[in-house]
Design an enzyme around this catalytic site. Structure first.
Site, mmCIF file in Angstrom:
data_model
loop_
_atom_site.group_PDB
_atom_site.id
_atom_site.type_symbol
_atom_site.label_atom_id
_atom_site.label_comp_id
_atom_site.label_asym_id
_atom_site.label_seq_id
_atom_site.Cartn_x
_atom_site.Cartn_y
_atom_site.Cartn_z
ATOM 1 N N HIS A 182 0.793 -1.095 0.071
ATOM 2 C CA HIS A 182 -0.058 -0.030 -0.096
ATOM 3 C C HIS A 182 1.040 1.309 -0.092
ATOM 4 C CE1 HIS A 182 -3.280 -2.598 1.876
ATOM 5 N NE2 HIS A 182 -3.901 -2.159 0.791
ATOM 6 N N CYS A 276 -1.978 1.346 9.444
ATOM 7 C CA CYS A 276 -2.999 0.246 8.850
ATOM 8 C C CYS A 276 -3.949 -0.314 9.834
ATOM 9 C CB CYS A 276 -2.049 -0.941 8.558
ATOM 10 S SG CYS A 276 -0.701 -0.548 7.599
HETATM 11 C C1 DA2 Z 1 0.052 -0.236 5.640
HETATM 12 N N1 DA2 Z 1 -0.575 -1.176 5.167
HETATM 13 C C2 DA2 Z 1 0.054 -2.400 4.227
HETATM 14 C C3 DA2 Z 1 -1.847 -1.445 5.162
HETATM 15 N N2 DA2 Z 1 -2.581 -0.350 5.170
HETATM 16 N N3 DA2 Z 1 -2.537 -2.662 5.506
HETATM 17 C C4 DA2 Z 1 -1.770 -3.883 6.029
HETATM 18 C C5 DA2 Z 1 -2.427 -4.898 5.413
HETATM 19 C C6 DA2 Z 1 -2.022 -6.113 5.796
HETATM 20 C C7 DA2 Z 1 -2.659 -7.414 5.419
HETATM 21 N N4 DA2 Z 1 -1.761 -8.554 5.617
HETATM 22 C C8 DA2 Z 1 -2.819 -7.496 3.881
HETATM 23 O O1 DA2 Z 1 -1.822 -7.855 3.150
HETATM 24 O O2 DA2 Z 1 -3.867 -6.988 3.264
#
Ligand code: DA2
Length: 284
Positions: A182, A276
């Site tokens: 992201h 996150c």
């Molecule tokens: C900063 N980040 C990456 C975020 N905004 N979200 C993290 C999501 C992590 C989850 N395991 C996935 O891969 O969706």
């Protein structure tokens, strides 16, 4: 299709650094790397997540927010949603508009309904962006500018659609290397002046564009991996960060930020940190 529910609006987030008043969290009770869906998880697949430790660290995070006067809203964790702790991705607030995301990855689909249910129960207006995939980790707000990462989770059509929904905002698509998941893993705004960046994730022209808008504080490769960029600003120059990200913490302190260190080392194994794990709905 964009579905609008109710007309009442009691949400407001004009930036990433206004004083945080209300935030949506979800405890990592059932957190698990069930399927590897990002690069960081590859390294921790075998160890997986110590859920007890993750819950303990998350409670410390929650307490740090409460100590700072933030009201916490907690979504009910579910066995069906092992990634639900990352509430940022399932929805986002821009000005007084709250959007419910369209999750890209099947293992995360359904988390949106848990959020929508809570919003319905509390009569909070929202728009459902169900046509094209878009996740809140790719959306970064600063006044009338909204930076949106083009990633494996957020597609160009969703970004065009968001611009239609918000004609008074300037939506700025930001391409970056999708291996970093992201946009908030590689870029994050600390104030109207400063932003954190992991420059290797971008083409030079994008770094130039961002540096024409902000003083960029660089995050190293090692600290990017341990989510050094993914800090959470809670306002008045206070920032939540992990103690292991020593260099970025030092740099932020040098720039006048108060760094509140909380250990989140178990949770970051799944690829996300404080930003996150928080979905702000009200900032002053
Ligand atoms: C900063 N980040 C990456 C975020 N905004 N979200 C993290 C999501 C992590 C989850 N395991 C996935 O891969 O969706």
């Amino acid at each position: 299709m964009v579905k609008t529910v109710s007309n009442k609006s009691n949400v407001q987030c004009q930036s990433e650094y206004g004083i945080l008043k209300q935030v949506v969290l979800c405890e990592p009770e059932y957190m698990e790397i069930k399927e590897v869906i990002n690069d960081v998880q590859k390294k921790y697949e075998d160890d997986n997540i110590d859920q007890e430790l993750a819950v303990k660290q998350h409670r410390n995070f929650e307490q740090a927010l409460r100590n700072a006067g933030v009201e916490i809203i907690k979504l009910p964790p579910s066995k069906d949603h092992p990634e639900q702790v990352f509430t940022r991705d399932i929805g986002f607030t821009i000005g007084n508009h709250l959007f419910v995301s369209e999750m890209a990855n099947p293992i995360r689909q359904g988390e949106e309904e848990v959020l929508a249910q809570w919003l319905n129960n509390n009569k909070i207006a929202y728009k459902n962006l169900s046509l094209h995939s878009i996740e809140g980790g790719d959306v970064i707000v600063d006044g009338n500018r909204v930076f949106v990462g083009i990633s494996d989770r957020t597609c160009k059509k969703a970004i065009q659609n968001l611009q239609k929904e918000l004609p008074d905002y300037e939506i700025i698509p930001i391409p970056f290397n999708p291996k970093y998941l992201h946009l908030d893993c590689v870029f994050n705004i600390l104030s109207s002046e400063d932003a954190l960046i992991f420059p290797e994730a971008f083409e030079p022209k994008i770094v130039n564009l961002l540096s024409s808008m902000y003083h960029l504080i660089e995050v190293s490769e090692t600290e990017q991996f341990s989510m050094g960029t993914n800090v959470l600003s809670i306002g008045q120059n206070r920032v939540l960060s992990l103690p292991i990200n020593r260099d970025v913490n030092y740099q932020m302190k040098q720039h006048g930020y108060e760094v509140l260190e909380v250990d989140f080392s178990e949770i970051i194994k799944s690829g996300g940190s404080f930003r996150c794990c928080s979905m702000p709905i009200l900032r002053q």
